[in-house]
Design an enzyme around this catalytic site. Structure first.
Site, PDB file in Angstrom:
ATOM      1  N   GLU A 128       0.686  -1.492  -0.199  1.00  0.00           N
ATOM      2  CA  GLU A 128       0.167  -0.058   0.297  1.00  0.00           C
ATOM      3  C   GLU A 128       0.592   1.559  -0.036  1.00  0.00           C
ATOM      4  OE1 GLU A 128      -3.077   0.141  -0.055  1.00  0.00           O
ATOM      5  OE2 GLU A 128      -3.398  -2.444  -0.215  1.00  0.00           O
ATOM      6  N   ASN A 186     -13.179   2.760  -5.356  1.00  0.00           N
ATOM      7  CA  ASN A 186     -13.022   3.746  -3.766  1.00  0.00           C
ATOM      8  C   ASN A 186     -13.619   5.092  -5.275  1.00  0.00           C
ATOM      9  OD1 ASN A 186     -12.389   5.287  -1.904  1.00  0.00           O
ATOM     10  ND2 ASN A 186     -10.544   4.902  -1.943  1.00  0.00           N
ATOM     11  N   ARG A 193      -7.564  11.560  -9.199  1.00  0.00           N
ATOM     12  CA  ARG A 193      -8.272  10.520 -10.551  1.00  0.00           C
ATOM     13  C   ARG A 193      -9.239  11.104 -10.694  1.00  0.00           C
ATOM     14  NH1 ARG A 193      -7.636   4.757  -8.170  1.00  0.00           N
ATOM     15  NH2 ARG A 193      -9.893   5.107  -6.381  1.00  0.00           N
ATOM     16  N   ASN A 236      -4.742   5.261  -7.218  1.00  0.00           N
ATOM     17  CA  ASN A 236      -5.083   6.238  -6.027  1.00  0.00           C
ATOM     18  C   ASN A 236      -4.728   7.090  -5.110  1.00  0.00           C
ATOM     19  OD1 ASN A 236      -4.029   4.604  -4.231  1.00  0.00           O
ATOM     20  ND2 ASN A 236      -5.496   3.262  -4.100  1.00  0.00           N
ATOM     21  N   TYR A 242       4.842   3.938  -6.647  1.00  0.00           N
ATOM     22  CA  TYR A 242       3.894   3.624  -6.747  1.00  0.00           C
ATOM     23  C   TYR A 242       2.722   3.409  -8.198  1.00  0.00           C
ATOM     24  CZ  TYR A 242      -0.841   2.105  -4.191  1.00  0.00           C
ATOM     25  OH  TYR A 242      -2.017   1.599  -3.974  1.00  0.00           O
ATOM     26  N   GLU A 245      -1.385  -2.955  -9.714  1.00  0.00           N
ATOM     27  CA  GLU A 245      -1.402  -3.824 -10.402  1.00  0.00           C
ATOM     28  C   GLU A 245      -2.889  -2.699 -11.941  1.00  0.00           C
ATOM     29  OE1 GLU A 245      -4.944  -2.479  -8.375  1.00  0.00           O
ATOM     30  OE2 GLU A 245      -3.194  -3.119  -7.233  1.00  0.00           O
TER      31      GLU A 245
END
Length: 349
Positions: A128, A186, A193, A236, A242, A245
């Site tokens: 994360e 989310n 975004r 996110n 970062y 997937e």
């Protein structure tokens, strides 16, 4: 006559005894060869020590509760000499304890409470971003090795990577009948975004999958996304390295050209060929991005140029936690001198 008889009797006994000794010798030799093999050119090393016991690697928790087969590492990750377990009763014998951050972050009491054995490694593991890794402060001066998607981790565990192939693999593009897909669950209106999507949608039709949007059954995940020319790989949160997937699995595994929103283009290019993705920062406005995607949709030759890298490289996106944990084995065997990480909070931000 009696003396002669005794002499013959003695000779017979001696011959019989000698015969028994010879037979016993050959029988013993035969049995020894059956047990130890016929090749006796190699001496037996009676001073050799038993093999070094396996290093125990303890998963303190299953990540997010997901279980998977242990001690079955893929061939490219050497798991020899290690024994993986989730049995906490082996804590005192473990060479390393892997602490999945999100499963232990609510309280110091979720970390091992028993005294730590000398030189035992505590491995802090997360996939994360810092935006979703709370309460790292109570782990200060407790961690010995870091394990994450960050390239500067002690154990680098990215969401995916590229592997070179010999160029003989078929370069087959799935049939593309749709334009742009995006999987998002989310939905935070204040995130970058979502705000960018609101600017984009007047100029570009996007099919959205996920919670409160179009259904995307897991068994048909790639099958459905493979119909699209483009995929919005919008992260996110924005942090160094970062790249999740969303790019490695959703986009590249389905042969969709990823449109990325995340760290800088130069950060992406540390792991990917420049032409393998489109970065939102390449365009001054969302409309400019939309115009370029619509242009590529009408020009197959120009669109296909973004896939030339696949002639020599292929993306790999593990769908199990197993490869990540398998990397701990080599790291423990090759670990530098034992040390304690001063501050997870200051490093991982």
């Amino acid at each position: 006559m009696e003396h002669k008889t005794r002499t013959l009797s003695f000779r017979n006994c001696l011959l019989f005894f000698t015969f028994q000794v010879v037979v016993a010798f050959f029988l013993f030799s035969a049995l020894f060869q059956v047990k130890h093999g016929n090749d006796q050119t190699e001496p037996i090393d009676v001073t050799s020590k038993p093999e070094e016991p396996a290093k125990i690697i303890l998963l303190w928790t299953w990540p997010f509760g997901y279980t998977f087969p242990l001690n079955k590492c893929p061939s490219q990750f050497d798991g020899t000499g290690c024994f993986f377990t989730a049995n906490r009763s082996l804590y005192s014998e473990a060479a390393a304890v892997v602490l999945h951050s999100r499963d232990v972050c609510s309280s110091r009491n979720q970390l091992p409470q028993a005294p730590r054995p000398p030189k035992q490694y505590w491995v802090w593991f997360t996939l994360e971003s810092p935006s979703h890794n709370p309460n790292t402060a109570f782990m200060e001066k407790l961690i010995n090795l870091t394990m994450s998607y960050r390239a500067d981790s002690d154990i680098f565990t990215p969401y995916g990577w590229l592997e070179r192939h010999d160029g003989k693999e078929n370069f087959t593009m799935p049939a593309k009948t749709k334009l742009v897909a995006w999987v998002v669950s989310n939905w935070n209106p204040n995130s970058r975004r979502i705000k960018y999507y609101e600017e984009l949608k007047p100029h570009l039709a996007v099919d959205i999958y996920g919670l409160q949007h179009l259904p995307l059954p897991r068994p048909k995940h790639i099958e459905i996304l493979s119909q699209y020319k483009f995929y919005l790989a919008f992260e996110n949160s924005i942090h160094e390295d970062y790249i999740t997937e969303k790019l490695w699995h959703n986009a590249l595994s389905s042969w969709a050209l990823p449109v990325v929103l995340g760290p800088s283009r130069s950060n992406y290019e540390r792991f990917l060929p420049p032409e393998s993705f489109i970065h939102v920062d390449d365009f001054p406005t969302a409309k400019g991005l939309a115009d370029y995607l619509n242009e590529l949709d009408k020009d197959d030759n120009k669109y296909m140029q973004h896939f030339n890298w696949r002639k020599h490289l292929k993306p790999v996106a593990p769908e199990s936690w197993n490869p990540h944990y398998c990397k701990v084995c080599k790291a423990i065997k090759d670990a530098p001198s034992y040390r304690t990480f001063p501050s997870i909070t200051n490093w991982f931000k």
